[in-house]
Enzyme design. Structure first.
Site, PDB file in Angstrom:
ATOM      1  CG  HIS A 115      27.822  12.594 -50.867  1.00  0.00           C
ATOM      2  ND1 HIS A 115      27.430  13.798 -50.319  1.00  0.00           N
ATOM      3  CD2 HIS A 115      28.707  12.050 -49.991  1.00  0.00           C
ATOM      4  CE1 HIS A 115      28.059  13.978 -49.160  1.00  0.00           C
ATOM      5  NE2 HIS A 115      28.830  12.927 -48.931  1.00  0.00           N
ATOM      6  CG  ASP A 142      26.840  12.946 -45.799  1.00  0.00           C
ATOM      7  OD1 ASP A 142      26.119  13.609 -45.024  1.00  0.00           O
ATOM      8  OD2 ASP A 142      28.079  13.076 -45.845  1.00  0.00           O
ATOM      9  NE  ARG A 146      31.458  16.646 -51.055  1.00  0.00           N
ATOM     10  CZ  ARG A 146      32.328  17.642 -51.045  1.00  0.00           C
ATOM     11  NH1 ARG A 146      32.687  18.207 -52.183  1.00  0.00           N
ATOM     12  NH2 ARG A 146      32.840  18.098 -49.920  1.00  0.00           N
ATOM     13  CG  ASN A 174      28.513  15.867 -42.776  1.00  0.00           C
ATOM     14  OD1 ASN A 174      28.503  14.679 -43.093  1.00  0.00           O
ATOM     15  ND2 ASN A 174      29.271  16.750 -43.403  1.00  0.00           N
ATOM     16  CG  HIS A 175      26.851  16.803 -47.031  1.00  0.00           C
ATOM     17  ND1 HIS A 175      27.091  17.832 -47.915  1.00  0.00           N
ATOM     18  CD2 HIS A 175      28.062  16.375 -46.609  1.00  0.00           C
ATOM     19  CE1 HIS A 175      28.394  18.005 -48.040  1.00  0.00           C
ATOM     20  NE2 HIS A 175      29.004  17.144 -47.254  1.00  0.00           N
ATOM     21  CG  HIS A 298      31.715  11.829 -41.790  1.00  0.00           C
ATOM     22  ND1 HIS A 298      31.052  12.857 -42.424  1.00  0.00           N
ATOM     23  CD2 HIS A 298      32.492  12.423 -40.842  1.00  0.00           C
ATOM     24  CE1 HIS A 298      31.392  14.007 -41.862  1.00  0.00           C
ATOM     25  NE2 HIS A 298      32.274  13.776 -40.919  1.00  0.00           N
TER      26      HIS A 298
END
Length: 366
Positions: A115, A142, A146, A174-175, A298
């Site tokens: 992230h 991911d 963020r 998913n990001h 996740h």
């Protein structure tokens, strides 16, 4: 600042969820328009940062680039275009499910979400060694959002993928999607640091990221989890058409969004997308496919990992002190030829004073 009033907190959460759903739906239902574009690749003579050697990524280039990033400098946008374009070519050669031969590579390190925490990624390399043909890695989605150093993370990862296509593996999370990027920071960050075109091209790269990896015919690695129905085979994953924005349902959505639950069977997801699956679902899937272990990411975990489903499922999360707020450790897992997971936890390191979500919209910075 977080609202202290419980009702306000609930309304903010509901608003975030609804906006996420709307953006998600908009992204996947938009009409696809294929545009062939020429991206500039010439780098001006007065640029003093790291350069590709005759257009090629080398160990020296990556080393200089990482140092450049650590010192809070950007590389030239035209070099970013070259990396993104080459990454598209490399990723397009892989199936949606990638099979990794542990007898060939001898060992591999599996990392979870990072992230945009670039300085923690550099710390992983300091602790566990820089990626190479003798030190393979798999990063399990991911990479962005963020954290406010997402550009540095994804550019570094793609450079390693180009240099070591069969020893540095990347899975989609998913990001890695337009819907998430526009809320959680990557969209704003790459436009600020580089260009609109760089964002559009990186979305094309995201669409080509594999969805799953099988290590040594025994361990399945996916970002989120398992499926809303039984009977899914590895061949079904391998045949998924991944070159698109993630849909709201189906195998691709489940892989990116699903979470384990302690109870048996399946249940609704707390996220509003995907679903939750119990230890019995995990066991059936592994048995049906001749596998021993499911690795997924996740979810933030206090120690950077969590073992569930009677040891058949491990969550690994590699962003310590997530969002500068959670106080969690990060972790990574090493597999060698015996295929026994060796789990290592680590703590966060300091980063420049740019807070998480710095490039996100104000609504989602609270």
């Amino acid at each position: 600042m977080v609202p202290k009033n419980g009702l306000v907190q609930k309304k903010v959460s509901e608003c975030k969820s609804e906006m996420t759903r709307e953006l998600f739906s908009s992204a996947i239902h938009r009409e696809e328009v294929v545009i062939v574009k020429n991206y500039p690749t010439d780098v001006p003579d007065d640029y003093t940062g790291p350069r590709l050697e005759d257009g090629e990524v080398t160990e020296e280039f990556i080393s200089e680039m990482i140092e450049h990033f650590v010192n809070e400098k950007c590389i030239h946008v035209n070099i970013v275009y070259q990396i993104l374009l080459k990454a598209k070519e490399v990723l397009a050669t892989f199936n949606s499910l990638v099979r990794i031969d542990i007898d060939r590579i001898k060992k591999i390190t599996v990392c979870g979400d990072v992230h945009g925490q670039f300085y923690d990624v550099v710390n992983i390399f300091n602790l566990n060694g820089i990626p190479s043909e003798d030190n393979p890695y798999l990063f399990n989605g991911d990479f962005v959002d963020r954290g406010s150093f997402s550009c540095e993370v994804i550019i570094t990862f793609l450079a390693f993928k180009i240099l070591y296509p069969n020893h540095f593996f990347l899975a989609r999370g998913n990001h890695e999607s337009m819907a998430m990027n526009k809320i959680y920071g990557y969209w704003g960050e790459i436009k600020f640091k580089y260009s609109d075109d760089a964002y559009d091209l990186s979305c094309e790269v995201f669409n080509l990221l594999p969805l799953a990896h099988v290590i040594g015919n025994k361990v399945l690695v996916v970002h989120g989890g398992l499926f809303s129905q039984d009977g899914v085979k590895l061949e079904d994953i391998e045949s998924i058409n991944r070159n698109r924005e993630p849909p709201q349902s189906g195998l691709m959505s489940d892989i990116l969004w699903a979470d384990p639950q302690p109870g048996l069977g399946r249940g609704p997801s707390k996220r509003g997308v995907g679903m939750s699956f119990g230890p019995d679902v995990t066991k059936r899937f592994l048995d049906d496919n001749g596998l021993k272990l499911l690795i997924r990411s996740h979810e933030v975990k206090e120690q950077g990992f969590e073992i569930e489903a009677d040891g058949k499922l491990i969550t690994v999360f590699s962003a310590p002190n997530y969002c500068d707020a959670m106080g969690n450790k990060g972790a990574y897992i090493i597999f060698e030829e015996d295929m026994n997971p060796q789990i290592h936890s680590f703590v966060h390191v300091r980063h420049p004073n740019i807070k998480p979500m710095h490039y996100a919209g104000n609504m989602f910075s609270i």
